[in-house]
Design a protein around this motif. Structure first.
Motif, short mmCIF file in Angstrom:
data_model
loop_
_atom_site.label_atom_id
_atom_site.label_comp_id
_atom_site.label_asym_id
_atom_site.label_seq_id
_atom_site.Cartn_x
_atom_site.Cartn_y
_atom_site.Cartn_z
N ASP A 454 0.81 -1.22 0.00
CA ASP A 454 0.00 0.00 0.00
C ASP A 454 0.84 1.27 0.00
O ASP A 454 0.33 2.36 0.31
CB ASP A 454 -0.96 0.03 1.21
N GLU A 455 2.10 1.16 -0.37
CA GLU A 455 2.95 2.35 -0.42
C GLU A 455 2.98 2.98 -1.80
O GLU A 455 3.45 4.11 -1.96
CB GLU A 455 4.37 2.00 0.03
N LYS A 456 2.47 2.26 -2.80
CA LYS A 456 2.44 2.78 -4.16
C LYS A 456 1.04 2.61 -4.74
O LYS A 456 0.29 1.71 -4.35
CB LYS A 456 3.48 2.09 -5.04
N MET A 457 0.72 3.47 -5.68
CA MET A 457 -0.55 3.40 -6.40
C MET A 457 -0.24 3.36 -7.88
O MET A 457 0.53 4.18 -8.39
CB MET A 457 -1.45 4.59 -6.08
N LEU A 458 -0.86 2.41 -8.58
CA LEU A 458 -0.68 2.29 -10.03
C LEU A 458 -1.91 2.85 -10.73
O LEU A 458 -3.05 2.56 -10.35
CB LEU A 458 -0.47 0.83 -10.42
N PHE A 459 -1.65 3.66 -11.75
CA PHE A 459 -2.73 4.28 -12.52
C PHE A 459 -2.60 3.90 -13.99
O PHE A 459 -1.50 3.73 -14.51
CB PHE A 459 -2.65 5.82 -12.44
N LEU A 460 -3.75 3.82 -14.65
CA LEU A 460 -3.79 3.72 -16.10
C LEU A 460 -4.40 5.01 -16.65
O LEU A 460 -5.37 5.52 -16.09
CB LEU A 460 -4.63 2.53 -16.56
N ASP A 461 -3.81 5.52 -17.71
CA ASP A 461 -4.31 6.71 -18.38
C ASP A 461 -5.01 6.25 -19.66
O ASP A 461 -4.38 5.64 -20.53
CB ASP A 461 -3.14 7.64 -18.70
N ASP A 462 -6.30 6.53 -19.79
CA ASP A 462 -7.05 6.00 -20.93
C ASP A 462 -6.57 6.54 -22.26
O ASP A 462 -6.90 5.99 -23.31
CB ASP A 462 -8.55 6.24 -20.75
N LYS A 463 -5.78 7.61 -22.25
CA LYS A 463 -5.24 8.14 -23.50
C LYS A 463 -3.87 7.57 -23.83
O LYS A 463 -3.35 7.79 -24.92
CB LYS A 463 -5.14 9.67 -23.42
N ASN A 464 -3.27 6.86 -22.91
CA ASN A 464 -1.96 6.23 -23.12
C ASN A 464 -2.03 4.78 -22.69
O ASN A 464 -1.57 4.41 -21.61
CB ASN A 464 -0.88 6.97 -22.33
N PRO A 465 -2.64 3.92 -23.53
CA PRO A 465 -2.93 2.54 -23.12
C PRO A 465 -1.72 1.64 -23.01
O PRO A 465 -1.87 0.47 -22.67
CB PRO A 465 -3.88 2.05 -24.22
N ASN A 466 -0.53 2.15 -23.29
CA ASN A 466 0.68 1.33 -23.15
C ASN A 466 1.57 1.85 -22.03
O ASN A 466 2.79 1.64 -22.04
CB ASN A 466 1.46 1.29 -24.46
N SER A 467 0.96 2.53 -21.05
CA SER A 467 1.72 3.07 -19.91
C SER A 467 1.02 2.77 -18.60
O SER A 467 -0.22 2.81 -18.52
CB SER A 467 1.90 4.59 -20.05
N VAL A 468 1.83 2.46 -17.58
CA VAL A 468 1.36 2.37 -16.20
C VAL A 468 2.12 3.43 -15.42
O VAL A 468 3.35 3.51 -15.49
CB VAL A 468 1.64 0.98 -15.59
N TYR A 469 1.39 4.27 -14.69
CA TYR A 469 2.02 5.32 -13.89
C TYR A 469 2.08 4.87 -12.44
O TYR A 469 1.06 4.47 -11.86
CB TYR A 469 1.24 6.62 -14.02
N CYS A 470 3.27 4.93 -11.87
CA CYS A 470 3.49 4.48 -10.49
C CYS A 470 3.68 5.68 -9.59
O CYS A 470 4.62 6.47 -9.78
CB CYS A 470 4.71 3.56 -10.44
N MET A 471 2.81 5.81 -8.60
CA MET A 471 2.89 6.91 -7.64
C MET A 471 3.43 6.42 -6.30
O MET A 471 2.99 5.39 -5.80
CB MET A 471 1.52 7.56 -7.43
N ASP A 472 4.37 7.15 -5.75
CA ASP A 472 4.84 6.91 -4.38
C ASP A 472 3.90 7.67 -3.46
O ASP A 472 3.87 8.90 -3.45
CB ASP A 472 6.28 7.41 -4.23
N LEU A 473 3.11 6.93 -2.67
CA LEU A 473 2.10 7.58 -1.84
C LEU A 473 2.73 8.33 -0.66
O LEU A 473 2.10 9.24 -0.11
CB LEU A 473 1.10 6.53 -1.32
N ASN A 474 3.94 7.97 -0.27
CA ASN A 474 4.62 8.71 0.80
C ASN A 474 5.06 10.09 0.31
O ASN A 474 5.03 11.06 1.06
CB ASN A 474 5.83 7.91 1.30
N ARG A 475 5.46 10.16 -0.96
CA ARG A 475 5.89 11.43 -1.53
C ARG A 475 4.74 12.16 -2.21
O ARG A 475 4.83 13.37 -2.46
CB ARG A 475 7.02 11.18 -2.54
N GLY A 476 3.67 11.42 -2.57
CA GLY A 476 2.53 12.05 -3.21
C GLY A 476 2.78 12.48 -4.63
O GLY A 476 2.24 13.49 -5.09
N GLU A 477 3.60 11.74 -5.39
CA GLU A 477 3.87 12.11 -6.77
C GLU A 477 4.19 10.89 -7.61
O GLU A 477 4.62 9.85 -7.09
CB GLU A 477 5.04 13.10 -6.83
#
Length: 736
Positions: A454-477
């Motif tokens: 639970d320290e990271k959050m993975l996002f999908l951007d519907d306009k970039n279907p070949n990318s996963v964005y990884c957020m560090d929840l401790n840093r908030g970015e």
């Protein structure tokens, strides 16, 4: 002529009438038909062009075949649409995120349908889409043609003597999501009579006679084509009365018939003395219910914004099973747009068993209803104290939720921001902070997933279907972008590698799209998909994967838009051969509705497959035989248990049910509860009672707004976290 000769002949005719201009060269793409809320793929590979006279052109959609693809002589290979009989042309984004256009037309002279063509090549789409739009604007009808049998709004057909007729305007399609084109029932009544309030039981009024033979096409008032009657029976007719919350007898002798007017288009028809009284298009929005104990079938009819519920009772078991078997086949065909008779016998039997209650499952309704003022099964929480919009005056709405397993946090997506909520000492939710994702495109509810304790959050951007964005929840970015190769590695959704992987430091995740599944490893240099841990189906297989889940052991389940559930063992993504073709250990044909969500018990024994109007509980391990291992379940499959709402609550919802994905409670120990929502209602079942066959024993709670998402707090099956458009709250179940 064979299909290849026909294709060449059509191309020749095209050239003779339209010349060899590049603008009208056949355009490749995927062809769909709208069914309720969803699109069904008719031709995964097809070409679109214009043929016929230049003053009255016809759009020709021809199926194309891949090399080695088997061709069935019974399958339709082309559709022809006279542009003068089309309307409501729209440009939109298709299911594969490519440019597309949709339009409405009539088939067989009476039935309204909506179709979509999605371009295969984006470069071609850029030059061709305007050409198609110009042709439709020039030649199509500005207004919908009158269509009594399938219309965007409820239609009442009166006596032929009436000179008035209306044509409801078709609902526009938005570029983001095709608009719903609901199919309504038609009640034929005498000119001087009005439709009765459904709460006041009254016999349906008779209308002009219609021959109801079992083998010929019948005619009906105002030219309504009801097609060929393929089955009929004499039944008792009942109608649901809201005042008494039960059914009242309307007629002791009615003739009911099932007719077919076009491929996959069926109608349920009621006659009295061979006079047509009701035409009900067969589709899943009927929300049909079958009772073996009562030998009855009942369904929902929507007409003039009123909800009607009819029930027919058959005189014998033979009559009931004979008629209902064919009706179920028609329901499956109209929803899946696939021929029922081409399935294996065991698959047909399983589909029929998914509609009927199994032996030992109760048929009656036993439900406790609670609104947001009551304090019984659910303890009332003060809504609004944890409201996301108290700190975000941005005009956005909550759209999704992720519940922490390792942490005591809940995360709610709202536009391109994420709200963070923590639990207080008295087990309430308290707003903590807001994080900006930095992604400008709006994120969907299924497009974020907690990861690595639970320290990271993975996002999908519907306009970039070949990318996963990884957020560090401790840093908030956002700290990383994981890219995959285009083509087969487009990412529609993400899954943990096993059910509770988010509680561990495991770095890999599972990605999937309509035809493939693969492992994503951020530690890998370059593209992050692991080619040696992937599988893919050819487009001709038309898998249309739409949802998935993993078990505690890492076994994989994928559901499809065609209502098919496939079970794979954990080795399916470990073979070492890139993008190979695999065979599911077990394949289950459910009710034909798209599977919009899947959850599974940690041990893999039970699977929840959510469709729009019901949830199916599938037993995936029987007498020690697992559907994920060896040869799968084979012929040992047990009928799925069907969870749905009783008629009282369907009436409360306006005759329409639209479930969110059902979830088990999470945490140590066995699963005990199931939760789902529809509109402003949150519904929960006791899992142990469901396994005992008590399918209608559920609890329901109403909120002031529609529910966006709901899920149990980890390790606490008495607390359900509920996300509303502008609020996040906790519904507390009384201990049992």
């Amino acid at each position: 002529l064979c299909w290849r000769q026909m294709f060449l002949l059509n191309s020749l005719k095209n050239a003779l009438h339209w010349g060899s201009s590049e603008a009208n060269a056949p355009t490749q793409g995927c062809f769909y038909k709208q069914a309720g809320d969803d699109w069904r793929c008719i031709f995964p590979n097809s070409s679109a062009s214009f043929v016929g006279d230049v003053d009255s052109p016809v759009m020709l959609i021809s199926r194309t075949f891949e090399e080695g693809e088997e061709v069935d002589d019974d399958d339709e290979e082309e559709f022809r649409f006279e542009l003068s009989k089309t309307w409501n042309f729209r440009q939109l984004v298709g299911l594969r995120d490519k440019e597309a256009f949709s339009f409405c037309t009539l088939l067989e002279g009476q039935h309204k349908h909506t179709f979509m063509f999605e371009f295969q090549d984006e470069k071609v789409a850029a030059s061709k889409s305007d050409h198609f739009e110009d042709m439709f604007i020039k030649f199509s009808s500005e207004k919908p043609l009158t269509t009594p049998s399938k219309a965007p709004e409820p239609v009442v057909i009166e006596e032929p003597a009436s000179s008035s007729s209306s044509a409801a305007a078709a609902a526009p399609l938005s570029p983001e999501k095709p608009a719903k084109a609901p199919v309504e029932a038609i009640i034929v009544e005498d000119q001087e009579d009005e439709i009765k309030d459904p709460a006041v039981p009254a016999p349906l009024v008779e209308s002009p006679a219609v021959e109801a033979s079992s083998s010929s096409s019948s005619s009906a008032p105002d030219g309504l084509d009801i097609g060929n009657i393929i089955r009929n029976a004499t039944v008792e007719l009942y109608r649901y009365d809201q005042a008494i919350k039960g059914f009242t007898l309307q007629s002791k002798s009615k003739k009911i018939a099932l007719s077919k007017s076009h491929q996959f288009d069926y109608s349920l028809i009621l006659f009295q003395d061979e006079k047509l009284q009701l035409v009900q298009p067969v589709n899943y929005e009927m929300i049909p219910r079958f009772s073996n104990d009562n030998r009855s079938v009942d369904w929902i009819s929507l007409n003039e914004n009123e909800v009607h519920n009819f029930r027919v009772v058959f005189p014998s078991d033979e009559s009931y099973h004979g008629f209902s078997d064919i009706l179920i086949a028609a329901l499956w065909e109209s929803t899946s747009l696939s021929p029922f008779d081409k399935l294996k016998n065991e698959d047909r039997d399983y589909i029929i068993s998914s509609y009927r209650p199994a032996e030992g499952d109760e048929d009656d309704d036993s439900v406790e209803f609670l609104d947001d003022e009551e304090d019984s099964e659910f303890e009332q929480d003060e809504e609004g104290e944890s409201s996301f919009d108290q700190s975000l005056e941005d005009g956005e709405l909550n759209s999704g939720m992720a519940v922490g397993f390792r942490s005591d946090r809940t995360f709610v997506s709202r536009g391109n921001k994420v709200g963070v909520f923590k639990y207080t000492d008295d087990n309430e939710l308290e707003y903590q902070t807001t994080i900006s994702t930095g992604i400008q495109n709006r994120l969907g509810a299924s497009k974020m997933m907690l990861h690595q304790e639970d320290e990271k959050m993975l996002f999908l951007d519907d306009k970039n279907p070949n990318s996963v964005y990884c957020m560090d929840l401790n840093r908030g970015e956002i700290i990383e972008e994981w890219k995959t190769d285009s083509g087969p590695f487009k990412i529609s959704d993400l899954l943990p590698e096993n059910k509770y992987a988010q509680m561990t430091s495991n770095q890999t995740v599972v990605g999937f799209n309509q035809t493939a599944s693969f492992i994503i490893d951020p530690r890998q240099s370059g593209s992050k998909q692991v080619n040696a841990r992937s599988f893919q189906y050819q487009r001709a297989a038309d898998t249309q994967f739409s949802s998935g889940a993993t078990t505690g052991a890492g076994n994989l389940i994928l559901g499809s838009q065609k209502g098919i559930l496939r079970l794979y063992d954990s080795k399916a993504l470990r073979s070492g051969e890139p993008l190979r073709s695999v065979r599911a250990k077990t394949q289950l044909f459910l009710t034909g509705q798209p599977i919009i969500g899947i959850d599974v018990s940690e041990d893999g024994e039970w699977i929840l497959a959510t469709c729009r109007t019901h949830v199916l509980l599938v037993h995936a391990s029987i007498d020690g035989k697992s559907g994920f291992e060896g040869r799968g379940l084979g012929q040992d499959k047990q009928p799925a248990k069907r969870l749905e709402l009783n008629r009282e609550h369907v009436f409360e919802m306006g005759g329409k049910v639209n479930f969110t994905p059902a979830k088990f409670n999470t945490g140590p120990g066995k699963e005990r509860l199931i939760v789902v929502s529809s509109g402003p209602f949150v519904i929960s079942w006791n899992f142990n009672k469901v396994k005992q066959g008590k399918l209608t024993d559920y609890h329901i709670k109403r909120y002031a707004q529609d529910v966006v998402a709901d899920q149990f707090k980890y390790g606490n099956d008495q607390s359900i976290i509920v996300t509303l458009p502008n609020d996040v709250t906790v519904a507390k179940r009384a201990k049992q």
